[in-house]
Design an enzyme around this catalytic site. Sequence first.
Site, PDB file in Angstrom:
ATOM      1  N   ASN A 181       1.054  -1.138  -0.129  1.00  0.00           N
ATOM      2  CA  ASN A 181      -0.469   0.060   0.088  1.00  0.00           C
ATOM      3  C   ASN A 181       0.945   0.892  -0.234  1.00  0.00           C
ATOM      4  O   ASN A 181       2.099   1.989   1.122  1.00  0.00           O
ATOM      5  CB  ASN A 181      -0.558  -0.543   1.208  1.00  0.00           C
ATOM      6  CG  ASN A 181      -1.742   1.040   1.474  1.00  0.00           C
ATOM      7  OD1 ASN A 181      -1.836   1.942   0.171  1.00  0.00           O
ATOM      8  ND2 ASN A 181      -2.257   1.304   2.697  1.00  0.00           N
ATOM      9  N   TRP A 182       1.047   1.995  -1.068  1.00  0.00           N
ATOM     10  CA  TRP A 182       2.001   2.851  -1.145  1.00  0.00           C
ATOM     11  C   TRP A 182       2.050   4.554  -0.307  1.00  0.00           C
ATOM     12  O   TRP A 182       2.402   5.288  -0.351  1.00  0.00           O
ATOM     13  CB  TRP A 182       2.179   3.167  -2.603  1.00  0.00           C
ATOM     14  CG  TRP A 182       3.048   2.346  -3.480  1.00  0.00           C
ATOM     15  CD1 TRP A 182       3.710   0.557  -2.961  1.00  0.00           C
ATOM     16  CD2 TRP A 182       3.704   1.881  -4.560  1.00  0.00           C
ATOM     17  NE1 TRP A 182       3.831   0.090  -4.104  1.00  0.00           N
ATOM     18  CE2 TRP A 182       4.059   1.027  -5.110  1.00  0.00           C
ATOM     19  CE3 TRP A 182       3.853   2.813  -5.777  1.00  0.00           C
ATOM     20  CZ2 TRP A 182       4.602   0.651  -5.990  1.00  0.00           C
ATOM     21  CZ3 TRP A 182       4.470   2.292  -7.138  1.00  0.00           C
ATOM     22  CH2 TRP A 182       5.338   1.881  -7.079  1.00  0.00           C
ATOM     23  N   LYS A 183       0.430   4.209  -0.177  1.00  0.00           N
ATOM     24  CA  LYS A 183      -0.835   5.194   0.565  1.00  0.00           C
ATOM     25  C   LYS A 183      -0.379   6.689  -1.109  1.00  0.00           C
ATOM     26  O   LYS A 183      -0.169   6.684  -1.966  1.00  0.00           O
ATOM     27  CB  LYS A 183       0.067   5.497   2.451  1.00  0.00           C
ATOM     28  CG  LYS A 183       0.069   4.276   2.403  1.00  0.00           C
ATOM     29  CD  LYS A 183       0.030   4.889   3.927  1.00  0.00           C
ATOM     30  CE  LYS A 183       0.518   3.603   5.081  1.00  0.00           C
ATOM     31  NZ  LYS A 183      -0.026   2.942   5.789  1.00  0.00           N
ATOM     32  N   GLU A 234      -6.823   4.654   8.137  1.00  0.00           N
ATOM     33  CA  GLU A 234      -6.442   5.546   7.965  1.00  0.00           C
ATOM     34  C   GLU A 234      -7.751   6.481   6.661  1.00  0.00           C
ATOM     35  O   GLU A 234      -8.124   7.496   7.648  1.00  0.00           O
ATOM     36  CB  GLU A 234      -5.323   5.757   6.566  1.00  0.00           C
ATOM     37  CG  GLU A 234      -3.919   5.940   7.746  1.00  0.00           C
ATOM     38  CD  GLU A 234      -2.981   5.600   6.650  1.00  0.00           C
ATOM     39  OE1 GLU A 234      -2.953   5.246   5.959  1.00  0.00           O
ATOM     40  OE2 GLU A 234      -1.563   4.478   7.869  1.00  0.00           O
ATOM     41  N   GLU A 284      -5.315  -6.005  10.663  1.00  0.00           N
ATOM     42  CA  GLU A 284      -4.610  -4.507  10.540  1.00  0.00           C
ATOM     43  C   GLU A 284      -4.551  -3.909  12.010  1.00  0.00           C
ATOM     44  O   GLU A 284      -5.281  -2.777  11.988  1.00  0.00           O
ATOM     45  CB  GLU A 284      -4.019  -3.091  10.028  1.00  0.00           C
ATOM     46  CG  GLU A 284      -4.091  -4.159   8.076  1.00  0.00           C
ATOM     47  CD  GLU A 284      -3.460  -3.147   7.204  1.00  0.00           C
ATOM     48  OE1 GLU A 284      -2.257  -3.297   6.630  1.00  0.00           O
ATOM     49  OE2 GLU A 284      -3.606  -1.630   7.266  1.00  0.00           O
ATOM     50  N   GLY A 298       2.637   2.086  11.174  1.00  0.00           N
ATOM     51  CA  GLY A 298       3.235   3.213  10.749  1.00  0.00           C
ATOM     52  C   GLY A 298       4.260   2.852  12.136  1.00  0.00           C
ATOM     53  O   GLY A 298       4.647   4.400  12.120  1.00  0.00           O
ATOM     54  N   SER A 347       3.274  -2.353  10.150  1.00  0.00           N
ATOM     55  CA  SER A 347       5.165  -2.494  10.159  1.00  0.00           C
ATOM     56  C   SER A 347       5.742  -3.484  10.153  1.00  0.00           C
ATOM     57  O   SER A 347       6.721  -4.648  10.733  1.00  0.00           O
ATOM     58  CB  SER A 347       5.550  -1.918  11.697  1.00  0.00           C
ATOM     59  OG  SER A 347       5.084  -0.927  12.339  1.00  0.00           O
ATOM     60  N   GLY A 371       2.867  -0.971   4.439  1.00  0.00           N
ATOM     61  CA  GLY A 371       3.067   0.417   4.056  1.00  0.00           C
ATOM     62  C   GLY A 371       4.108   0.377   3.785  1.00  0.00           C
ATOM     63  O   GLY A 371       5.296   0.415   3.163  1.00  0.00           O
ATOM     64  N   GLY A 372       4.617   0.920   4.531  1.00  0.00           N
ATOM     65  CA  GLY A 372       6.232   1.422   4.656  1.00  0.00           C
ATOM     66  C   GLY A 372       7.386   0.950   4.372  1.00  0.00           C
ATOM     67  O   GLY A 372       7.603   1.653   3.422  1.00  0.00           O
TER      68      GLY A 372
HETATM   69  C1  PEP Z   1      -0.989  -0.040   5.875  1.00  0.00           C
HETATM   70  O1  PEP Z   1      -1.009   1.257   6.742  1.00  0.00           O
HETATM   71  O2  PEP Z   1      -1.829  -0.987   5.117  1.00  0.00           O
HETATM   72  C2  PEP Z   1      -0.036  -0.562   6.385  1.00  0.00           C
HETATM   73  C3  PEP Z   1       0.376  -1.700   6.994  1.00  0.00           C
HETATM   74  O3  PEP Z   1       1.609   0.310   7.315  1.00  0.00           O
HETATM   75  P1  PEP Z   1       2.736  -0.036   7.525  1.00  0.00           P
HETATM   76  O4  PEP Z   1       3.099  -1.158   7.504  1.00  0.00           O
HETATM   77  O5  PEP Z   1       3.232   1.234   7.696  1.00  0.00           O
HETATM   78  O6  PEP Z   1       2.511   0.177   9.423  1.00  0.00           O
END
Ligand code: PEP
Length: 250
Positions: free
Chosen positions: A9-11, A97, A167, A173, A213, A234-235
């Site tokens: 998920n590049w956001k 989000e 999640e 994040g 994460s 995500g990140g």
């Molecule tokens: C996400 O936003 O779907 C996510 C899992 O982010 P991160 O990996 O940065 O926690």
Amino acid sequence: MRKKVIAGNWKMNKTLNESQELVSKIINGLGNDRKSDVIVCTPFTSLNEVHSLIKNTPVKLGAQNMHYEESGAYTGEISADMLKSVGCEYVILGHSERRVIFEESDEIINTKLKTAISKELKVIFCVGELLEQREKGITMEVISDQVSKGLEGISSKNMGEIIIAYEPVWAIGTGKTATPQQAQEVHLFIRKLISEKYSSSIADNLIVQYGGSVKPDNAGELLSQKDIDGALVGGACLNADSFLGIISSA
Ligand code: PEP
């Protein structure tokens, strides 16, 4: 035997050039021994060009959101048909989000799910508890509520088009990951909910991803849990090496 599914998920990250560069590195780095399916959920502005680059590769394309209406006066919004027209196979719905910052209710998320399914888009449907809900000991109630409201009116025959992503919001994040045991417990609970609502065979075939994460150094242990069928990242998906590291742990 369920196949693992790793989605990035590049956001709100990556310009068009940066997106092309990142997806090219991912494609080039995917080994032949890859056992999982790979999805990239880029910003809307990169979908079309990323789609051209992933044609004839194993990488699939997803969007991060969509509107529930088919078309009309919804300034700034994107429809399911628009996503399909640029090659999307998947859409993420119910991300925390969207729930927290953009105040999307379970009812709105459910309407979006129904629209996506009716347009033959596959859905990565996110659920997860807030830190204070976990601390109050109501994680399972929160998950049960989000699953039942989000899937209201979705028939058994459409469940093959849905991935559920667990999640925990406190792990997104933040660098704090749920322990493999904490995640496994909720994944098993989600599978039980689906078994009760639909059938045991639908539950057995359901892909339940973990997100929060996930990094190359914790992915292996998380993904080895019996009911964890992949990751929503995500990140760590914004860097090709770390995303590829997670893919190769699956
Ligand atoms: C996400 O936003 O779907 C996510 C899992 O982010 P991160 O990996 O940065 O926690």
